[in-house]
Design an enzyme around this catalytic site. Sequence first.
Site, PDB file in Angstrom:
ATOM      1  N   ASP A  38       0.808  -1.221   0.000  1.00 31.51           N
ATOM      2  CA  ASP A  38       0.000   0.000   0.000  1.00 31.51           C
ATOM      3  C   ASP A  38       0.838   1.267   0.000  1.00 31.51           C
ATOM      4  O   ASP A  38       0.306   2.373   0.095  1.00 31.51           O
ATOM      5  CB  ASP A  38      -0.958  -0.001   1.194  1.00 31.51           C
ATOM      6  N   GLY A  39       2.179   1.130  -0.084  1.00 30.81           N
ATOM      7  CA  GLY A  39       3.053   2.290  -0.151  1.00 30.81           C
ATOM      8  C   GLY A  39       3.689   2.683   1.158  1.00 30.81           C
ATOM      9  O   GLY A  39       4.560   3.551   1.183  1.00 30.81           O
ATOM     10  N   GLU A  40       3.271   2.083   2.270  1.00 34.84           N
ATOM     11  CA  GLU A  40       3.910   2.383   3.552  1.00 34.84           C
ATOM     12  C   GLU A  40       5.356   1.896   3.544  1.00 34.84           C
ATOM     13  O   GLU A  40       5.697   0.937   2.856  1.00 34.84           O
ATOM     14  CB  GLU A  40       3.140   1.711   4.700  1.00 34.84           C
ATOM     15  N   LYS A 195      15.024  41.796 -11.529  1.00 36.98           N
ATOM     16  CA  LYS A 195      13.883  40.893 -11.740  1.00 36.98           C
ATOM     17  C   LYS A 195      12.645  41.489 -11.091  1.00 36.98           C
ATOM     18  O   LYS A 195      12.647  41.811  -9.904  1.00 36.98           O
ATOM     19  CB  LYS A 195      14.165  39.511 -11.144  1.00 36.98           C
ATOM     20  N   ARG A 197       8.301  41.106 -10.673  1.00 38.07           N
ATOM     21  CA  ARG A 197       7.154  40.229 -10.839  1.00 38.07           C
ATOM     22  C   ARG A 197       6.051  40.959 -11.605  1.00 38.07           C
ATOM     23  O   ARG A 197       5.559  42.009 -11.171  1.00 38.07           O
ATOM     24  CB  ARG A 197       6.646  39.762  -9.473  1.00 38.07           C
ATOM     25  N   ASP A 222      23.281  30.754  -7.818  1.00 35.33           N
ATOM     26  CA  ASP A 222      22.027  30.703  -7.074  1.00 35.33           C
ATOM     27  C   ASP A 222      22.100  29.538  -6.102  1.00 35.33           C
ATOM     28  O   ASP A 222      22.986  28.678  -6.220  1.00 35.33           O
ATOM     29  CB  ASP A 222      20.838  30.550  -8.021  1.00 35.33           C
TER      30      ASP A 222
END
Length: 315
Positions: A38-40, A195, A197, A222
């Site tokens: 189940d992904g656990e 820069k 926005r 960066d």
Amino acid sequence: MYDHLTLISGRAHPDLAADIADYLGVPLAAIELEDFPDGEISVKLNQNIRGRDVFLIQPTGPPVNDNLMELLILIDTCMRASAERITVVVPYFGYARQDRKDSGRVPITSKLVANVISKAGADRVLTMDLHAAQIQGFFDLPVDHLYAAPILDDYFKSIDIPQSELVIVSPDEGSIKRALQHKENLGGTLAIVDKRRSSALHTEQANLIGGPIDGKTALIFDDMISTAGSIVGAAEVASNHGAREIYVGAAHGVFCGPALKRLAEAPIKEIVTTDSLPLRPGQRPDNLRSVSIAPLLGEAIRRIHRNESVSYLFD
């Protein structure tokens, strides 16, 4: 020297963990990590760690939720196995972008994650180039915050670019301090990309402050490359202002969404990142180079284990 030291790797970046183990000359602990249907996540340590100084190596990059949950389960496993001290080694700290309330009804996710890691049983955190340095204060436990700048600078020094031809470019106003640190180590002049926005989803980068950059080599730094929008925009501005060659350096190569396509089409000669995150299959364009942080993290682990100063590594 390492009688009580145990290194444990999650599944986020086993290659980096193996390189750190090689640097220290210490084998990685025997551990079983599997997923239930189940992904656990299922974890089982196959060796005794009672009274040991444990270092869990697990960057919380993509898939962030899976890697973070696995880290928490590893912490709980070691705590319940009576480890003396648990240090989480998180070269890339996910959920770092939301570090303050910049509008109403939003979470401070990086504080939440810090709380969860602390409550799970961690005693110390070792990380590198946090998206915002103040995240260190979100932890109520010691944090050693390393920087990749010296490693990146050493690489660019090896290219042997004359200082008279070098311009360090900050991709936005928020990265000026980082650019100045690189300028101090590498020399050259400083330029800043303006820069702005234009909407909630888009930014405009057109102006260049400082320089001049015409006919020179531009180095753009960066902390991370995620979708590569800011880096590519800065590279295009530098190219439009006459930069002869453009290099990019970043501590973390997240490379999600359209990042690789954007980088492939950008006027960038070489992209240099650390191996804080693994490159998934098909994520290595010809102009991408990765430099190792295993010696940096390995030396920090050695010093923490021996209760020596770590500030030597990031001063």
